[in-house]
Design a protein around this motif. Structure first.
Motif, PDB file in Angstrom:
ATOM      1  N   GLU A  45       0.879  -1.143   0.055  1.00  0.00           N
ATOM      2  CA  GLU A  45       0.189   0.047   0.134  1.00  0.00           C
ATOM      3  C   GLU A  45       0.894   1.235  -0.032  1.00  0.00           C
TER       4      GLU A  45
ATOM      5  N   SER B 162     -19.733   6.171   4.221  1.00  0.00           N
ATOM      6  CA  SER B 162     -19.007   5.131   3.451  1.00  0.00           C
ATOM      7  C   SER B 162     -19.872   4.225   2.780  1.00  0.00           C
TER       8      SER B 162
ATOM      9  N   HIS C 274     -19.910  -4.359  -2.082  1.00  0.00           N
ATOM     10  CA  HIS C 274     -20.348  -3.024  -1.699  1.00  0.00           C
ATOM     11  C   HIS C 274     -21.157  -2.811  -0.349  1.00  0.00           C
TER      12      HIS C 274
ATOM     13  N   ARG D 137       0.318   5.481   0.302  1.00  0.00           N
ATOM     14  CA  ARG D 137      -0.668   6.422   0.689  1.00  0.00           C
ATOM     15  C   ARG D 137      -0.059   7.799   0.796  1.00  0.00           C
TER      16      ARG D 137
ATOM     17  N   TYR E  98      -9.616  10.905  -1.240  1.00  0.00           N
ATOM     18  CA  TYR E  98     -10.679  11.530  -0.384  1.00  0.00           C
ATOM     19  C   TYR E  98     -10.419  12.982  -0.293  1.00  0.00           C
TER      20      TYR E  98
ATOM     21  N   SER F 127     -16.591   4.125  -8.197  1.00  0.00           N
ATOM     22  CA  SER F 127     -17.744   4.695  -7.062  1.00  0.00           C
ATOM     23  C   SER F 127     -17.227   6.242  -6.930  1.00  0.00           C
TER      24      SER F 127
ATOM     25  N   GLY G 281     -11.932  -0.254  -8.152  1.00  0.00           N
ATOM     26  CA  GLY G 281     -11.132  -1.666  -7.678  1.00  0.00           C
ATOM     27  C   GLY G 281     -11.315  -2.348  -8.833  1.00  0.00           C
TER      28      GLY G 281
ATOM     29  N   THR H 169      -6.942  -1.599  -5.841  1.00  0.00           N
ATOM     30  CA  THR H 169      -7.671  -0.671  -5.588  1.00  0.00           C
ATOM     31  C   THR H 169      -7.131   0.678  -5.281  1.00  0.00           C
TER      32      THR H 169
ATOM     33  N   SER I 286     -13.618   5.892  -5.456  1.00  0.00           N
ATOM     34  CA  SER I 286     -12.976   4.499  -5.279  1.00  0.00           C
ATOM     35  C   SER I 286     -13.118   3.905  -6.632  1.00  0.00           C
TER      36      SER I 286
ATOM     37  N   THR J 133     -15.443  10.926  -2.054  1.00  0.00           N
ATOM     38  CA  THR J 133     -14.593   9.889  -1.952  1.00  0.00           C
ATOM     39  C   THR J 133     -14.748   9.180  -3.350  1.00  0.00           C
TER      40      THR J 133
ATOM     41  N   LYS K 122      -8.371   4.837  -3.854  1.00  0.00           N
ATOM     42  CA  LYS K 122      -9.016   5.616  -3.329  1.00  0.00           C
ATOM     43  C   LYS K 122      -8.527   7.026  -3.164  1.00  0.00           C
TER      44      LYS K 122
ATOM     45  N   THR L  31      -4.982   6.745  -1.860  1.00  0.00           N
ATOM     46  CA  THR L  31      -4.229   5.680  -1.135  1.00  0.00           C
ATOM     47  C   THR L  31      -4.372   4.509  -2.407  1.00  0.00           C
TER      48      THR L  31
END
Length: 846
Positions: free
Chosen positions: A620, A716, A705, A622, A673, A733, A691, A669, A689, A687, A671, A648
């Motif tokens: 990951e 969320s 989901h 970030r 924000y 999304s 995936g 994934t 997102s 947000t 994301k 992220t």
């Protein structure tokens, strides 16, 4: 002839001596008046107030400490003081005294209707303000490549607005004598306040513009407070420059998660009314005095005065206040006073700042709180940036920072303590050791943190201590964590629990080692065995602990036992960019009828399995530019408000056969924000997102989901989607929320007094499943007549039709509650959809 001339010279000499003696007499007859002007409600100094003799055009203004001194050859019988937002005060003076001291305590004034002033043409203040905005880039300190300065900060937290009912309680009677002593220091008409915390610090503040970094190094501290235990954490807060470095040259002045329009921002004309006063000499600068009032006092704007240099049109001083009419909660008043000093390259930096926030009593019989902060800066150095890595640790406390020696502070302070400050230090010493006070402090700590502290171990969180659900019966859980008193590097966490119905023990144990606070490098091991729910696991819910605790109540559908082992390593390679690597092994043992095909290409002939094991590695990254933290022992707390996107990216790789793993797979994934200001229309957040997995997996390992079948709004989740209703192997999304912050309701008669805030939401979701993934689950559970799968379908979305819902509602009902209505706009024929849902939530905000 000679004698006549001699007499003439004698006459001239005599006349000169007479004039000199008269001059000396008049000089010696000059009167001196001095004193201090304070706020009667809190004892805080009132800077920039006008003080003068009644009936004469003689006087001065108070300095930043609320002090004044002026000289006069004549006196009248009275002296006045006046300032915007306060009632004018007049006091009689003794005309026979050459030197006298006159103090004033000023009472806040209720807002009256402003006098209507009709100008023949444009308001003359507008010409000045246009020049201020035009020259703003020359004077804004953010135009500098870097700056640093030495700083002295004094911070005090008091209890004020004490009701008679509260004063008659046991705890107040215990400290009654101390209260009376302090009341005498508040002034002849001041209101009593009880100091509970006071600190002072010497620090060094550093700022770099590109990349934007800031750092405060605390060199010395002197802290006294009721219930203050963690000196390391408190010491980082007492510097003040990280949280009170206000810049009025920016369009908005942010604090407490709100944005207040600056009176010299781009929209100055739309937010404020201006009144041009006399020119005033301020520390050698001849300045225009401008009064400013909000056009709508319920908006997030200021009222006050500012002083603009007549030559450069730079902001020299400002006194800006927000009163309880503004659309804020729990606030009686906010006040910011600031003096600025010009440095090299023309920019102006804050030389002194005074910040006050008066928090109202929450109930009729309680008391309010008063936070006061004073910051004095000197030794400015500009355009000499440090190396980027120098700023890695946002807040740093010197090893020998704690310095209680009074002799040191006598010389270290930039200004001496006032009589009130000295009394506050003494009062705290007498109050903090009372047993009843310590008990109240402990209760408050548990309520705020969720943990009960026992020196080096803390027990909790109590929010998760008990739940009742269909599978476990009454579920009890006891957890703990160590703090920095236990060890500065080793961190232990754990919990044990069981249910009265299933009697199955659950547990978790975690060991972490903190290598570096500067780079926040930490590694750890964790092992747990507990009951979870499909689509409602901690990694999907995120940081919403309240919602996660609530999901353990009730029917508890989609439950499964999970045994998990994890090893992880995380580090912040540079400011704002962190990397994490994890290795996990997890089991999935469902408590509902669930099966999937091992060979879906065989159709009904395929063997099936009702559990699985996964072993995987997660990488990951970030990125959170500009995010700043302070350390709380072995934890860190963010100070940023995510005004720049936080991104992220996560990659997961599953391994079949490794540690019993049943699948080879990959998952990606992404994301993002962000929260941002939309001019005068309020604040939005979104947000985004995405995936994707190219692998063939059972539905729970794809992207379930997050639906929400409760009555409580969760940011969320999709509010009109059922649990486990849709699952995707690729999706994108967008979840968008906007708070108008009173923009609409502030303008509706009667309703505007309620301080409601209109909110709007919109959620869009595009997703799909490949045929291979649908075949893994296709019809396999139908023969079992699974009640769970009759209700929850794990269905796929149509890639050409997004799932859509919109919401609207009212926030800040009774300053605490939010009501929202949501409408489902698509997939209306899918299962038993909830086309409309009314939801509530508790939303604490200022």
């Amino acid at each position: 002839m000679f004698n006549g001339r001699l007499m003439n010279w004698r006459s001239r000499i005599f006349l000169a001596l007479l004039i000199l003696l008269v001059g000396v007499h008049w000089a010696s007859a000059q009167y001196v008046i001095k004193g201090r002007v304070t706020d009667a409600s809190n004892g805080d100094p009132v800077p920039f107030a006008s003080v003068g003799l009644v009936g004469l055009n003689l006087g001065t203004t108070t300095n930043f400490q609320g002090e004044y001194t002026f000289h006069s050859k004549v006196l009248t019988d009275s002296l006045f003081v006046s300032f915007v937002g306060y009632k004018k005060r007049v006091k009689f003076i003794d005309k026979k005294k050459a030197v006298q001291e006159v103090d004033f305590q000023m009472e806040p004034a209720q807002k009256a209707l402003q006098e209507v002033i009709v100008y023949s043409g444009e308001n003359p203040a507008f010409k000045i303000l246009r020049q201020v905005v035009k020259q703003r880039d020359l004077h804004d300190r953010n135009k500098l490549t870097a700056y640093e300065y030495d700083s002295y900060t004094k911070m005090e937290l008091d209890v004020d607005n004490i009701s008679e009912k509260l004063r008659n309680t046991k705890i107040m009677r215990e400290i009654e004598s101390s209260i009376k002593k302090f009341e005498k220091e508040a002034g002849e008409d001041g209101k009593p306040v009880i100091p509970t915390y006071i600190s002072e610090s010497i620090s060094k503040f550093y700022y770099r513009e590109s990349p934007r970094r800031k750092k405060e190094k605390i060199i010395k501290t002197n802290i006294k407070g009721v219930g203050v235990q963690d000196g390391g954490f408190i010491s980082q807060l007492v510097g003040g420059n990280l949280i009170a470095n206000y810049n009025f040259y920016q369009n908005y002045v942010p604090f407490f998660g709100k944005d207040f329009a600056s009176p010299i921002g781009d929209n100055w004309k739309g937010n404020y009314k201006y009144f041009l006063g006399d020119t005033v000499n301020v520390d050698g600068h001849v300045c225009y005095q401008l009064d400013f009032d909000p056009k709508n006092p319920l908006d997030l704007v200021f009222t006050g005065q500012m002083w603009i240099d007549t030559t450069s049109f730079a902001l020299v001083q400002i006194d800006a206040a927000i009163d309880k009419q503004a659309n804020l909660n729990f606030i009686d008043k906010i006040k910011i006073s600031q003096e600025l000093e010009q440095v090299a390259d023309g920019a102006w930096l804050p030389s002194r700042t005074r910040f006050l926030i008066d928090i109202e009593e929450l109930t009729k019989g309680s008391a309010g709180m008063l936070l006061k902060m004073y910051i004095s800066n000197k030794g400015f150095i500009v355009n000499k940036p440090k190396a980027v890595e120098f700023y890695d640790l946002t807040s740093e406390v010197a090893e020998d920072a704690k310095e209680p020696d009074p002799e040191y502070w006598k010389h270290a302070r930039y200004e001496p303590l006032s009589r009130q400050d000295l009394t506050a230090f003494a009062l705290i010493d007498s109050v903090k050791n009372l047993p009843i006070v310590r008990t109240y402090v402990e209760i408050a700590e548990i309520a705020l943190s969720g943990y009960k502290k026992f020196n080096d171990i803390e027990v909790g969180p109590y929010l998760s201590s008990i739940a009742v659900n269909r599978l476990e019966g009454a579920r009890f859980r006891l957890g703990f964590r160590t703090n920095s008193n236990f060890d500065k590097h080793w961190i232990l966490r754990g919990n044990v629990g069981f249910g009265t119905k299933d009697l199955v023990p659950k547990y978790s144990i975690e060991v972490n080692y903190l290598f570096s606070k500067a780079k926040w490098t930490i590694a750890g091991l964790r092992h747990s065995y507990d009951i979870e729910r499909v689509g409602l696991t901690p990694e999907l819910i995120g940081d919403n602990r309240l919602f996660y605790a609530f999901t353990r109540w009730g029917a508890f559908s989609g439950a499964f036992f999970r045994r998990e082992s994890e090893a992880f390593f995380s580090t912040e390679v540079t400011k704002g960019l962190s990397f994490t690597a994890q290795m996990n092994t997890r089991s999935f043992d469902p408590l509902f009828r669930f099966q999937y095909r091992l060979n879906p290409e065989l159709g009904n002939a395929s063997p099936v399995q009702d559990y699985y094991q996964e072993s995987f590695v997660t990488l990951e990254a970030r990125f959170a530019r500009g995010e700043t933290f302070i350390m709380n022992g072995n934890e860190r707390i963010t100070l940023a408000t995510k005004r720049i996107p936080v991104v992220t990216f996560r990659y997961q790789r599953g391994f079949k056969g490794f540690l019993g793993g049943d699948f080879d797979y990959e998952r990606f994934t992404l994301k993002a924000y962000q929260t941002f200001r939309v001019g005068t229309f309020g604040r939005s957040d979104y947000t985004l997102s995405m995936g994707y997995t190219p692998s063939n997996l059972p539905a729970p390992l794809l992207f379930p989901h997050l639906g929400n079948e409760t009555l409580f709004f969760v940011r969320s989740a999709y509010s009109t989607m059922n649990y486990f209703e849709f699952v995707s192997d690729q999706f994108i999304s967008l979840q968008y929320n906007h708070n108008f912050e009173g923009l609409l309701f502030n303008r509706i008669p009667l309703i505007k007094k309620l301080k409601w805030r209109f909110i709007a939401s919109g959620n869009l979701l595009w997703g799909s499943q490949r045929k291979e993934n649908r075949d893994i689950m296709k019809d396999v559970n139908n023969p079992l007549k699974s009640k769970f799968l009759d209700m929850y379908s794990f269905d796929s979305l149509n890639p050409s039709i997004p799932y859509a819902e919109v919401g609207y509602g009212i926030d800040n009902i009774f300053k605490l509650f939010r009501i929202q209505a949501f409408h489902r706009l698509s997939y209306m024929d899918h299962g038993s959809p909830k086309a409309f849902r009314l939801m509530a939530s508790v939303n604490f905000s200022f």
